[in-house]
Design a protein around this motif. Structure first.
Motif, PDB file in Angstrom:
ATOM      1  N   VAL A   1       6.779  -4.106  13.886  1.00 10.05           N
ATOM      2  CA  VAL A   1       7.876  -4.264  12.940  1.00 10.05           C
ATOM      3  C   VAL A   1       7.324  -4.447  11.531  1.00 10.05           C
ATOM      4  CG1 VAL A   1       9.744  -5.812  12.224  1.00 10.05           C
ATOM      5  CG2 VAL A   1       9.456  -5.228  14.630  1.00 10.05           C
ATOM      6  N   LYS A   2       7.947  -3.761  10.589  1.00 10.14           N
ATOM      7  CA  LYS A   2       7.642  -3.968   9.179  1.00 10.14           C
ATOM      8  C   LYS A   2       8.800  -4.779   8.602  1.00 10.14           C
ATOM      9  CE  LYS A   2       5.332   0.435   8.445  1.00 10.14           C
ATOM     10  NZ  LYS A   2       5.399   1.654   7.632  1.00 10.14           N
ATOM     11  N   MET A   3       8.547  -6.037   8.313  1.00 13.89           N
ATOM     12  CA  MET A   3       9.606  -6.905   7.797  1.00 13.89           C
ATOM     13  C   MET A   3      10.118  -6.363   6.462  1.00 13.89           C
ATOM     14  SD  MET A   3       8.331 -10.763   8.676  1.00 13.89           S
ATOM     15  CE  MET A   3       9.902 -11.508   8.260  1.00 13.89           C
TER      16      MET A   3
ATOM     17  N   PRO B   1       7.912  -5.036  -3.824  1.00 10.71           N
ATOM     18  CA  PRO B   1       6.555  -5.330  -4.287  1.00 10.71           C
ATOM     19  C   PRO B   1       6.418  -6.717  -4.911  1.00 10.71           C
ATOM     20  CG  PRO B   1       7.576  -3.633  -5.649  1.00 10.71           C
ATOM     21  CD  PRO B   1       8.510  -3.911  -4.522  1.00 10.71           C
ATOM     22  N   ASN B   2       7.507  -7.332  -5.288  1.00  8.11           N
ATOM     23  CA  ASN B   2       7.495  -8.673  -5.886  1.00  8.11           C
ATOM     24  C   ASN B   2       8.011  -9.731  -4.913  1.00  8.11           C
ATOM     25  OD1 ASN B   2       6.638  -7.634  -8.464  1.00  8.11           O
ATOM     26  ND2 ASN B   2       8.710  -6.819  -8.654  1.00  8.11           N
ATOM     27  N   TRP B   3       7.823  -9.510  -3.638  1.00  4.62           N
ATOM     28  CA  TRP B   3       8.414 -10.364  -2.607  1.00  4.62           C
ATOM     29  C   TRP B   3       8.005 -11.831  -2.733  1.00  4.62           C
ATOM     30  CZ3 TRP B   3       5.399 -13.150   0.648  1.00  4.62           C
ATOM     31  CH2 TRP B   3       4.069 -12.770   0.757  1.00  4.62           C
TER      32      TRP B   3
ATOM     33  N   LEU C   1       0.592  -2.856   4.230  1.00  4.52           N
ATOM     34  CA  LEU C   1      -0.133  -4.109   4.432  1.00  4.52           C
ATOM     35  C   LEU C   1      -0.795  -4.580   3.138  1.00  4.52           C
ATOM     36  CD1 LEU C   1      -1.709  -3.283   7.894  1.00  4.52           C
ATOM     37  CD2 LEU C   1       0.077  -4.974   7.449  1.00  4.52           C
ATOM     38  N   GLU C   2      -1.287  -3.656   2.351  1.00  5.10           N
ATOM     39  CA  GLU C   2      -1.911  -4.014   1.081  1.00  5.10           C
ATOM     40  C   GLU C   2      -0.906  -4.656   0.123  1.00  5.10           C
ATOM     41  OE1 GLU C   2      -3.845  -0.423  -0.189  1.00  5.10           O
ATOM     42  OE2 GLU C   2      -5.387  -0.616   1.363  1.00  5.10           O
ATOM     43  N   ARG C   3       0.370  -4.280   0.216  1.00  4.19           N
ATOM     44  CA  ARG C   3       1.405  -4.893  -0.609  1.00  4.19           C
ATOM     45  C   ARG C   3       1.537  -6.383  -0.283  1.00  4.19           C
ATOM     46  NH1 ARG C   3       6.281  -2.224   0.681  1.00  4.19           N
ATOM     47  NH2 ARG C   3       5.500  -0.492  -0.537  1.00  4.19           N
TER      48      ARG C   3
ATOM     49  N   GLY D   1      -5.277 -14.127  -8.420  1.00  2.49           N
ATOM     50  CA  GLY D   1      -4.451 -15.137  -9.077  1.00  2.49           C
ATOM     51  C   GLY D   1      -3.012 -15.168  -8.604  1.00  2.49           C
ATOM     52  N   GLY D   2      -2.744 -14.570  -7.462  1.00  2.00           N
ATOM     53  CA  GLY D   2      -1.387 -14.532  -6.931  1.00  2.00           C
ATOM     54  C   GLY D   2      -0.994 -15.841  -6.267  1.00  2.00           C
TER      55      GLY D   2
END
Length: 98
Positions: free
Chosen positions: A41-43, A49-51, A73-75, A83-84
């Motif tokens: 599943v992809k939630m 992109p700003n989830w 997955l990289e997202r 720094g996220g």
């Protein structure tokens, strides 16, 4: 907290983790849980992109080890890198985002 996927009792885990941590630290929770037990599943949360914007930390407690879409997955990882938003991972999440 992001929870869901195969192999574990995510509804109860979400309650136990959030209650237990809140008894020990001043934490406000938003829990996003995907129902079902499929591993691929992809939630929908991660389609944005700003989830992770607006959060101090994200607790990952999900198991989707069957997802092999590298750009998707990289997202997820990008929200935590460079720094996220800090991330904490519970067991099965490590299988999902390896």
């Amino acid at each position: 907290m992001i929870a869901g996927g195969c192999c574990h009792d995510y509804p109860n885990q979400s309650e136990i983790l959030s209650t237990g941590i809140s008894q020990r630290a001043n934490v406000e929770w938003e829990i996003v849980r995907q129902e079902g037990s499929a591993r691929d599943v992809k939630m929908a949360l991660y389609d944005d992109p700003n989830w992770a914007d607006g959060y101090d930390v994200v607790l990952h407690n999900e198991c989707y080890g069957g997802v092999d879409d590298a750009p998707w997955l990289e997202r997820i990882v990008k929200a935590h890198s460079e720094g996220g938003v800090p991330a904490m991972f519970v067991h099965c999440s490590l299988h999902s985002y390896r």
